[in-house]
Structures are given as structure tokens and as C-alpha cells.
Design an enzyme around this catalytic site. Structure first.
Site, PDB file in Angstrom:
ATOM      1  CE  LYS A   1      32.064  60.214  22.115  1.00 16.59           C
ATOM      2  NZ  LYS A   1      31.172  61.320  22.534  1.00 16.59           N
TER       3      LYS A   1
ATOM      4  CG  HIS B   1      47.387  51.266  44.579  1.00 13.57           C
ATOM      5  ND1 HIS B   1      46.337  52.067  44.980  1.00 13.57           N
ATOM      6  CD2 HIS B   1      46.834  50.064  44.226  1.00 13.57           C
ATOM      7  CE1 HIS B   1      45.204  51.386  44.883  1.00 13.57           C
ATOM      8  NE2 HIS B   1      45.482  50.162  44.426  1.00 13.57           N
TER       9      HIS B   1
ATOM     10  NE  ARG C   1      41.224  43.727  45.125  1.00 14.83           N
ATOM     11  CZ  ARG C   1      40.746  42.645  44.508  1.00 14.83           C
ATOM     12  NH1 ARG C   1      40.107  41.739  45.191  1.00 14.83           N
ATOM     13  NH2 ARG C   1      40.926  42.472  43.204  1.00 14.83           N
ATOM     14  CB  THR C   2      40.970  50.439  44.012  1.00 10.49           C
ATOM     15  OG1 THR C   2      42.021  49.519  44.275  1.00 10.49           O
ATOM     16  CG2 THR C   2      41.414  51.837  44.386  1.00 10.49           C
TER      17      THR C   2
HETATM   18  N1   CP Z   1      44.410  46.086  45.207  1.00  5.04           N
HETATM   19  C1   CP Z   1      43.802  46.611  44.132  1.00  5.04           C
HETATM   20  O1   CP Z   1      44.169  47.701  43.664  1.00  5.04           O
HETATM   21  O2   CP Z   1      42.781  45.867  43.629  1.00  5.04           O
HETATM   22  P1   CP Z   1      41.878  46.253  42.375  1.00  5.04           P
HETATM   23  O3   CP Z   1      42.800  46.268  41.147  1.00  5.04           O
HETATM   24  O4   CP Z   1      40.803  45.229  42.281  1.00  5.04           O
HETATM   25  O5   CP Z   1      41.343  47.635  42.602  1.00  5.04           O
END
Ligand code: CP
Length: 303
Positions: free
Chosen positions: A78, A127, A49-50
Site C-alpha cells: 500500500k 548474504h 532455504r534462507t
Molecule cells: N541460498 C539461498 O539464499 O537460497 P534461497 O533464495 O532459497 O533462500
């Protein structure tokens, strides 16, 4: 340059401005605002998603994307340091979106980078764009961000979306119910944060009807397998709470079930068709919010 590393980098006024701007992107996501801009996505951890919503956000604004979704294909495999990676990519891009397994990595990057950094997740820490899309979704479904009762279920120890959400919601007089097994309960620092802000919270080890029925928002989370050093410990807690459709029968009419996704088994698929399930719409909102954040950090006028 201004970066978005921690949800606290945006004050209440900033958050409301981003939500307002995201609303205009939801009405029309296809605009020419990023012509001649290059954005980089550096993902040292997996994402669906992100990363894809950031990249779609840029594409729909006519910007260009560079980057990697698998660190094994970058020179970090590396032995190149994060510092050198950021110094190099900032030569090419106007903005860097990064996800990294180390807590504090995005803050470090923002301190050395000549271009804005967006933290797309740093370990178990933060996040922030997830929180902005969560707030957008709460406002969209509740008509307000104020005085909501939020029941958060699952992995409150390692869940970075949870940690950012508690801090992001703190401007809007929430009450929290924290439902988790003892091993995954909310860390002390977030309890202290709530106490200092005068935010009421209760802790539960049972995912009881009471925790569902008093909620305006039921925020389910995945147990973060990748953060466990001992997989035997993960096995003990992996399917500890599962939301089933029947469990929503006495919940508020206006309840919405959210989840940052991906889910594993913590929401049964029989919930998906319940009108109270809103996690896929929530994920869709990510693109509009991310368009707003990118334009904000690049100082672009979106009006
Ligand atoms: N919600 C979220 O961060 O999903 P992803 O890990 O798929 O990006």
C-alpha cells in the site's frame, strides 16, 4: 543493538565462535534457548532455504516466528516505507530477519531499528549467513579453512553469496579462481579488496579442466536472472557453464562441489550422486549456523 548486515560485521574471532557454536547446534538443534522470544522474518524477495531454515532454527529453539514471505500481503504493497515497516515490526519482535531487493536496505534498517537485524540478502550486495554456512561446510569437509583454493563459477557480478564469501574467506589465506563470462566477472571492488589483502586470484572466461582440477572447493552459482534489466542480456549468458559428472574425473580426491542454491541448470543432475557433490548437506548446515547467529545477536549463552 549488534546486527549482522555485512560479513565484515563479524571479525575472524566472531566467525570462529559462530562456527564452534553451530557445531553444538548440529549435535543438538532442539533446545529451549528462545523461550518467550519472537523473531520476525520479513521477505521482500522470494526464498526457500534462507527463510525456512531461519524459521526452523527458531522453532527448534522454542521461539516464535511472525512475518511475511510475500511483500504483496504486507502494507508495503500500500506504499508503507521500509522505515515504518521496521519501526512497527520492532514493536512486536526481539529480532528481525529481512531480505530486500535494495542494496543497503538492511544496513539502513539496522541504523533505525531498536532490535538486531539479520540481513538475509540485500540485492546483489551481501548474504552474510550464507557465507557463515559456507565456511562451516568448508571446515566440515576440508578439516580447515586455511589455504584453500576456491574456484567460483557463474554470476560473480550479481551473486551476493559470492561477494560475502570472498570477504568471509579473506581471514584464512585463500586463493581464488573466478570463472565467468566477461559480462558477469567479479566487480572491481572485490578485485581491489583481494589486492589490498594480498589474496591471489585469477580470472577465466573458460570453465576449463584446469579451473576444476586445481580446486579444493568448486563453488557453482546461478546466473541471477532477477537482477538483469535487459532479459536479452540474460538469455546470452543463462546456461553458459554447466558442470557435468564427467568433468570431475581428474579433480582432487578431497574436492567438494558447493552451490548456495537454488540451481537452475548449472549443475547437471548427474553430479548429485557423486560423493564430491555437497550442496544439499551445505544447505542443511544453514539451520545450525542460523541458530548460532540468532543466539549470538540476542546475547544468549549457548554453552
Ligand atoms: N541460498 C539461498 O539464499 O537460497 P534461497 O533464495 O532459497 O533462500
Amino acid at each position: 543493538p549488534k546486527s549482522l548486515v555485512h560479513i565484515g560485521d563479524y571479525d575472524k574471532e566472531d566467525i570462529l565462535r559462530i562456527l564452534e557454536s553451530a557445531k553444538t547446534f548440529k549435535e543438538n538443534p532442539n533446545r529451549d534457548l528462545l523461550q518467550r522470544k519472537v523473531c520476525a522474518t520479513l521477505f521482500f524477495e522470494p526464498s526457500t532455504r534462507t527463510r525456512l531454515s531461519f524459521e526452523t532454527a527458531v522453532n527448534r529453539l522454542r521461539g516464535r516466528i511472525i512475518g511475511f514471505s510475500d511483500a504483496a500481503t504486507s502494507s508495503s504493497s500500500k506504499g508503507e516505507s521500509l522505515k515504518d515497516t521496521i519501526m512497527m515490526v520492532s514493536n512486536y519482535a526481539d529480532l528481525i530477519i529481512m531480505r530486500h531487493y535494495l542494496e543497503g536496505s538492511a544496513r539502513y534498517a539496522s541504523e533505525i531499528s531498536p532490535v538486531p537485524i539479520i540481513n538475509a540478502g540485500d540485492g546483489s550486495n551481501q548474504h552474510p549467513t550464507q557465507t557463515l554456512l559456507d565456511l562451516f561446510t568448508i571446515y566440515e569437509t576440508q578439516g580447515t579453512l586455511e589455504n584453500r583454493t576456491i574456484t567460483i563459477v557463474g554470476d560473480l557480478k550479481y551473486g551476493r553469496a559470492v561477494h560475502s564469501l570472498i570477504q568471509g574467506l579473506s581471514h584464512f589465506h585463500p586463493s581464488f579462481n573466478f570463472v565467468a563470462p566477461e559480462e558477469l566477472q567479479i566487480p572491481e571492488k572485490y578485485k581491489t579488496f583481494c589486492e589490498e589483502k594480498g589474496i591471489p586470484y585469477k580470472m577465466f572466461s573458460d570453465f576449463s579442466p584446469e579451473t576444476i582440477n586445481m580446486a579444493d572447493i568448486l563453488y557453482m552459482t546461478r546466473v541471477q536472472k532477477e537482477r538483469f534489466t535487459d532479459l536479452m542480456e540474460y538469455e546470452k549468458v543463462k546456461n553458459v557453464y554447466v558442470l557435468r559428472n564427467i568433468m570431475l574425473k581428474d579433480s582432487k580426491e578431497t574436492l567438494k562441489v558447493l552451490h548456495p542454491l537454488p540451481r537452475v541448470k548449472e549443475i547437471d543432475q548427474d553430479v548429485d550422486t557423486n560423493p564430491k557433490a555437497y550442496y544439499f548437506q551445505q544447505a542443511k548446515n544453514g539451520m545450525f549456523v542460523r541458530q548460532a547467529v540468532i543466539c549470538d545477536l540476542l546475547g544468549l549463552d549457548v554453552d
